[in-house]
Design a protein around this motif. Structure first.
Motif, PDB file in Angstrom:
ATOM      1  N   ARG A 180      19.027  39.832  36.790  1.00 56.34           N
ATOM      2  CA  ARG A 180      18.966  38.368  36.084  1.00 56.34           C
ATOM      3  C   ARG A 180      20.060  38.066  35.134  1.00 56.34           C
ATOM      4  N   ALA A 181      19.930  39.087  34.291  1.00 56.12           N
ATOM      5  CA  ALA A 181      20.913  39.043  33.028  1.00 56.12           C
ATOM      6  C   ALA A 181      22.494  38.743  33.433  1.00 56.12           C
ATOM      7  N   SER A 182      22.765  39.113  34.781  1.00 55.57           N
ATOM      8  CA  SER A 182      24.273  38.742  34.988  1.00 55.57           C
ATOM      9  C   SER A 182      24.432  37.440  35.768  1.00 55.57           C
ATOM     10  N   VAL A 183      23.352  36.600  35.762  1.00 57.43           N
ATOM     11  CA  VAL A 183      23.506  35.086  36.257  1.00 57.43           C
ATOM     12  C   VAL A 183      24.201  34.457  35.283  1.00 57.43           C
ATOM     13  N   PRO A 184      24.999  33.645  35.281  1.00 58.35           N
ATOM     14  CA  PRO A 184      25.534  32.766  34.391  1.00 58.35           C
ATOM     15  C   PRO A 184      24.359  31.779  34.007  1.00 58.35           C
ATOM     16  N   ARG A 185      24.121  31.657  32.614  1.00 56.52           N
ATOM     17  CA  ARG A 185      23.333  30.738  31.684  1.00 56.52           C
ATOM     18  C   ARG A 185      22.907  29.311  32.488  1.00 56.52           C
ATOM     19  N   ALA A 186      24.162  28.847  32.884  1.00 55.04           N
ATOM     20  CA  ALA A 186      24.013  27.424  33.312  1.00 55.04           C
ATOM     21  C   ALA A 186      23.498  27.157  34.678  1.00 55.04           C
ATOM     22  N   ALA A 187      23.208  28.569  35.555  1.00 53.57           N
ATOM     23  CA  ALA A 187      22.705  28.371  36.684  1.00 53.57           C
ATOM     24  C   ALA A 187      21.157  28.800  36.890  1.00 53.57           C
ATOM     25  N   ILE A 188      20.617  28.870  35.792  1.00 51.49           N
ATOM     26  CA  ILE A 188      19.376  29.543  35.725  1.00 51.49           C
ATOM     27  C   ILE A 188      18.212  28.758  34.876  1.00 51.49           C
ATOM     28  N   ARG A 189      17.207  28.471  35.024  1.00 53.74           N
ATOM     29  CA  ARG A 189      16.185  28.098  33.867  1.00 53.74           C
ATOM     30  C   ARG A 189      15.011  28.974  34.012  1.00 53.74           C
ATOM     31  N   GLU A 190      14.652  29.283  32.820  1.00 56.59           N
ATOM     32  CA  GLU A 190      13.624  30.232  32.210  1.00 56.59           C
ATOM     33  C   GLU A 190      12.488  29.527  31.624  1.00 56.59           C
ATOM     34  N   PHE A 191      11.491  29.686  32.073  1.00 57.18           N
ATOM     35  CA  PHE A 191      10.179  29.378  31.536  1.00 57.18           C
ATOM     36  C   PHE A 191       9.299  30.332  30.850  1.00 57.18           C
ATOM     37  N   GLU A 192       8.698  30.260  29.658  1.00 61.59           N
ATOM     38  CA  GLU A 192       8.023  31.271  29.026  1.00 61.59           C
ATOM     39  C   GLU A 192       6.992  30.659  27.880  1.00 61.59           C
ATOM     40  N   SER A 248       3.706  34.618  29.850  1.00 61.30           N
ATOM     41  CA  SER A 248       4.039  33.896  31.198  1.00 61.30           C
ATOM     42  C   SER A 248       5.376  33.714  31.265  1.00 61.30           C
ATOM     43  N   PHE A 249       6.037  34.253  32.533  1.00 61.46           N
ATOM     44  CA  PHE A 249       7.555  33.903  32.300  1.00 61.46           C
ATOM     45  C   PHE A 249       7.871  33.611  33.961  1.00 61.46           C
ATOM     46  N   VAL A 250       8.811  32.563  34.040  1.00 64.57           N
ATOM     47  CA  VAL A 250       9.018  32.217  35.419  1.00 64.57           C
ATOM     48  C   VAL A 250      10.644  32.036  35.407  1.00 64.57           C
ATOM     49  N   THR A 251      11.145  32.456  36.290  1.00 65.73           N
ATOM     50  CA  THR A 251      12.738  31.926  36.522  1.00 65.73           C
ATOM     51  C   THR A 251      12.947  31.200  37.744  1.00 65.73           C
ATOM     52  N   MET A 276      22.510  37.114  45.882  1.00 60.49           N
ATOM     53  CA  MET A 276      21.578  38.100  44.982  1.00 60.49           C
ATOM     54  C   MET A 276      20.422  37.346  44.794  1.00 60.49           C
ATOM     55  N   PHE A 277      19.202  38.029  45.472  1.00 60.79           N
ATOM     56  CA  PHE A 277      18.090  37.531  45.353  1.00 60.79           C
ATOM     57  C   PHE A 277      17.082  38.403  44.222  1.00 60.79           C
ATOM     58  N   LEU A 278      16.173  37.770  43.409  1.00 62.33           N
ATOM     59  CA  LEU A 278      15.349  38.373  42.578  1.00 62.33           C
ATOM     60  C   LEU A 278      13.707  38.381  43.102  1.00 62.33           C
ATOM     61  N   ALA A 279      13.290  39.434  42.843  1.00 62.16           N
ATOM     62  CA  ALA A 279      11.921  39.752  43.529  1.00 62.16           C
ATOM     63  C   ALA A 279      11.257  40.485  42.498  1.00 62.16           C
ATOM     64  N   GLY A 280       9.733  40.111  42.331  1.00 63.47           N
ATOM     65  CA  GLY A 280       8.942  40.685  41.393  1.00 63.47           C
ATOM     66  C   GLY A 280       9.231  40.634  39.945  1.00 63.47           C
ATOM     67  N   ASP A 281       8.929  41.528  39.044  1.00 67.74           N
ATOM     68  CA  ASP A 281       9.148  41.274  37.583  1.00 67.74           C
ATOM     69  C   ASP A 281      10.358  40.774  37.235  1.00 67.74           C
ATOM     70  N   ALA A 282      11.541  40.916  37.875  1.00 65.23           N
ATOM     71  CA  ALA A 282      12.744  40.491  37.871  1.00 65.23           C
ATOM     72  C   ALA A 282      12.906  38.871  37.716  1.00 65.23           C
ATOM     73  N   GLY A 283      11.861  38.262  38.451  1.00 69.49           N
ATOM     74  CA  GLY A 283      11.934  36.768  38.362  1.00 69.49           C
ATOM     75  C   GLY A 283      10.610  36.138  37.729  1.00 69.49           C
ATOM     76  N   HIS A 284       9.576  37.015  37.618  1.00 71.09           N
ATOM     77  CA  HIS A 284       8.335  36.538  37.020  1.00 71.09           C
ATOM     78  C   HIS A 284       7.431  37.497  36.315  1.00 71.09           C
ATOM     79  N   ILE A 285       6.901  37.056  35.564  1.00 76.30           N
ATOM     80  CA  ILE A 285       5.964  38.034  34.704  1.00 76.30           C
ATOM     81  C   ILE A 285       4.410  37.208  34.389  1.00 76.30           C
ATOM     82  N   VAL A 286       3.412  37.744  34.832  1.00 77.13           N
ATOM     83  CA  VAL A 286       2.191  37.105  34.522  1.00 77.13           C
ATOM     84  C   VAL A 286       1.279  37.892  33.419  1.00 77.13           C
ATOM     85  N   PRO A 287       0.513  37.371  32.775  1.00 75.89           N
ATOM     86  CA  PRO A 287      -0.573  37.988  32.078  1.00 75.89           C
ATOM     87  C   PRO A 287      -1.454  38.825  32.828  1.00 75.89           C
TER      88      PRO A 287
END
Length: 394
Positions: free
Chosen positions: A166-178, A270-273, A281-292
Motif C-alpha cells: 500500500r505504501a508503494s501506491v502513488p498518493r493520488a491514486a488512493i483514498r484512505e479513511f481512518e 477503523s481504516f479502509v483503503t 497489484m491487489f491488496l487483501a486483509g490488513d493491507a487494505g482495511h483494519i477494524v476494531p
C-alpha cells in the motif's frame, strides 16, 4: 526467478491465498519480512465465521480446527450487572462461530505449505514492488544476503497495515479513511480455564472488558485502557483486580487467575483503503482495511478478500477471463464497509467515551435497553456477528 502470483506477507491472508492457489494449480511464491517464528508468536483473536471455516476446509487445513476449535452458539452481553445471552444459533437459523486462535490458523497453513514444498522466503529484507501498473510487475528482496528479483503476473499485497504494498501506491491514486479511537485493549493470556464457556462482552462504568478463550485450558482477557497507558504499569495482580471489578458476581466467583503468558496493549482503529487494485497489484486483509476487534471481523474480512482474490486468479488462469480481477475491489469493499460499520457500532455501544460527555452514555443506555428487549435488535447483532452471507445485497 519467475512465478504467476507473488504474495507479499505470510500472515493468514497470504498463506491462505497461497494454499488455495496451490490447490488450483496456480504457482505462487510468498515473501515475508519477518521470521517464521516471529509470525507464529503474534497473539491474535480467533472467532471464525462459517465462511472462514469453509474456506479453511477448501484449502485442506481445517482438520485441527474441527478437532480443537470451540463451537459457540451464542455470547453474553453484561450490562448493569446483568448477563444477557445473544443466542446466535436461534436468531440466525442455526449459524454458529468457531473459537480457534489466529495463531493456530497460521500454524496450520504454514505447515501445509511446508509439507507441499512450496517456496516461501522468510526474514526477507529490502522488499520492494516494481512496475505493478504494467504488464510485467516484479518484486525485489534480499534473502540470506542474496538479492533476488521475482518476476510475476500479479502481486498480492497481504503484508498488513505497515507493509510495503500500500505504501508503494502513488498518493493520488488512493483514498484512505481512518478513525483512531482514544483507548486500547490491554490483553492478558493465561493458562487458566475460561470464566465461561462462551464469550462475555462487558459494558461497565469502569470501561469495556471481554472474557475470551483459546481452548478449555487457555484464556484471553481484555480491559479497556486509555491510549496513554503503558503495559509495564500493569502487574498481573493489577490486571486481575481490574477485570474482577468489571465482572458480575457469578463471573467473579468462576474466575481462575494465574501468571500471564503474554500482556500487550492493542490500539483500536477503523481504516479502509479505496480501491484495492492498482494495475496488477491487489491488496487483501490488513493491507487494505483494519477494524476494531470488538466485532471479531478482522480475520474474517481478510478471509473473504482471499476468497474473492483466489477465485479471480483461478478464473484468469483457467478461463482467460479478467472479470473477477476487474470486479475484485468493488466486491470486497462492499463487504468490508458492512464489517466496518458493525465493528464501529459495537465499539460505540460497549466502550466508555468520557470525552463525548454524558449524552453518549445516555445514547448507550437507550440503545442497549432497546437491543436487549427486542427480538429484532438481538437478531441484528446476531446476523452481523456470525457474518452476513457473501451474496448479501447482491
Amino acid at each position: 526467478m519467475r512465478t504467476q502470483v507473488a504474495i507479499i506477507g505470510a500472515g493468514p491472508s497470504g498463506l491462505l491465498l497461497g494454499q488455495l492457489l496451490h490447490k488450483a494449480g496456480v504457482d505462487a511464491v510468498i515473501i515475508e519480512r519477518q521470521s517464521a517464528e516471529y509470525v507464529l508468536s503474534r497473539i491474535r483473536a480467533g472467532i471464525l465465521e462459517q465462511v472462514t471455516a469453509d474456506l479453511l476446509d477448501e484449502a485442506g487445513v481445517g482438520e485441527r480446527m474441527h478437532q480443537e476449535g470451540l463451537v459457540h452458539g451464542g455470547f453474553d452481553l453484561l450490562w448493569h450487572n446483568q448477563r444477557n445471552r445473544i443466542d446466535l444459533e436461534r436468531l440466525t437459523g442455526g449459524k454458529k462461530v468457531i473459537c480457534y486462535g489466529q495463531t493456530e490458523v497460521t500454524r496450520d497453513l504454514m505447515e501445509a505449505r511446508q509439507a507441499a514444498g512450496l517456496p516461501s522466503y522468510y526474514s526477507a529484507s529490502e522488499v520492494a514492488v516494481h512496475d505493478f501498473d504494467s504488464a510485467r510487475p516484479s518484486v525485489s528482496f534480499v534473502h540470506e544476503g542474496v538479492r533476488h528479483t521475482l518476476e510475476c503476473d500479479f502481486i498480492a499485497g497481504c503484508d498488513g497495515f505497515h507493509g510495503v504494498c500500500r505504501a508503494s501506491v502513488p498518493r493520488a491514486a488512493i483514498r484512505e479513511f481512518e478513525r483512531v479511537y482514544p483507548f486500547g485493549w490491554l490483553g492478558l493470556l493465561s493458562d487458566t480455564p475460561p470464566v465461561h464457556h462462551e464469550l462475555i462482552y462487558i459494558n461497565s462504568p469502569r470501561g469495556f472488558a471481554l472474557c475470551s478463550q483459546r481452548s478449555l485450558t487457555r484464556s484471553r482477557y481484555y480491559v479497556q485502557v486509555p491510549l496513554s497507558e503503558k503495559v509495564e504499569n500493569w502487574s498481573d495482580e493489577r490486571f486481575w483486580n481490574e477485570l474482577r471489578a468489571r465482572l458480575d458476581e457469578p463471573a467473579r466467583e468462576s474466575l481462575v487467575t494465574g501468571p500471564s503468558l503474554e500482556k500487550s496493549i492493542a490500539p483500536l482503529r477503523s481504516f479502509v483503503t479505496e480501491p484495492l487494485r492498482f494495475g496488477r497489484m491487489f491488496l487483501a486483509g490488513d493491507a487494505g482495511h483494519i477494524v476494531p476487534p470488538t466485532g471479531a471481523k478482522g480475520l474474517n474480512l481478510a478471509a473473504s478478500d482471499v476468497k474473492y482474490l483466489s477465485a479471480a486468479f483461478i478464473e484468469y488462469y483457467s478461463e482467460h477471463s479478467e472479470a473477477g480481477l476487474d470486479g475484485y475491489s468493488a466486491r470486497c469493499l462492499k463487504r468490508i464497509w458492512r464489517g466496518e460499520r458493525f465493528s464501529w457500532w459495537f465499539t460505540q455501544l460497549m466502550h466508555e467515551f468520557p470525552e463525548q460527555g454524558e449524552i453518549h452514555a445516555r445514547f448507550q443506555e437507550a440503545e442497549l435497553e432497546y437491543l436487549l428487549h427486542s427480538e429484532a435488535g438481538q437478531r441484528t447483532i446476531a446476523e452481523n456477528y456470525v457474518g452476513l452471507p457473501l451474496d448479501f445485497g447482491s
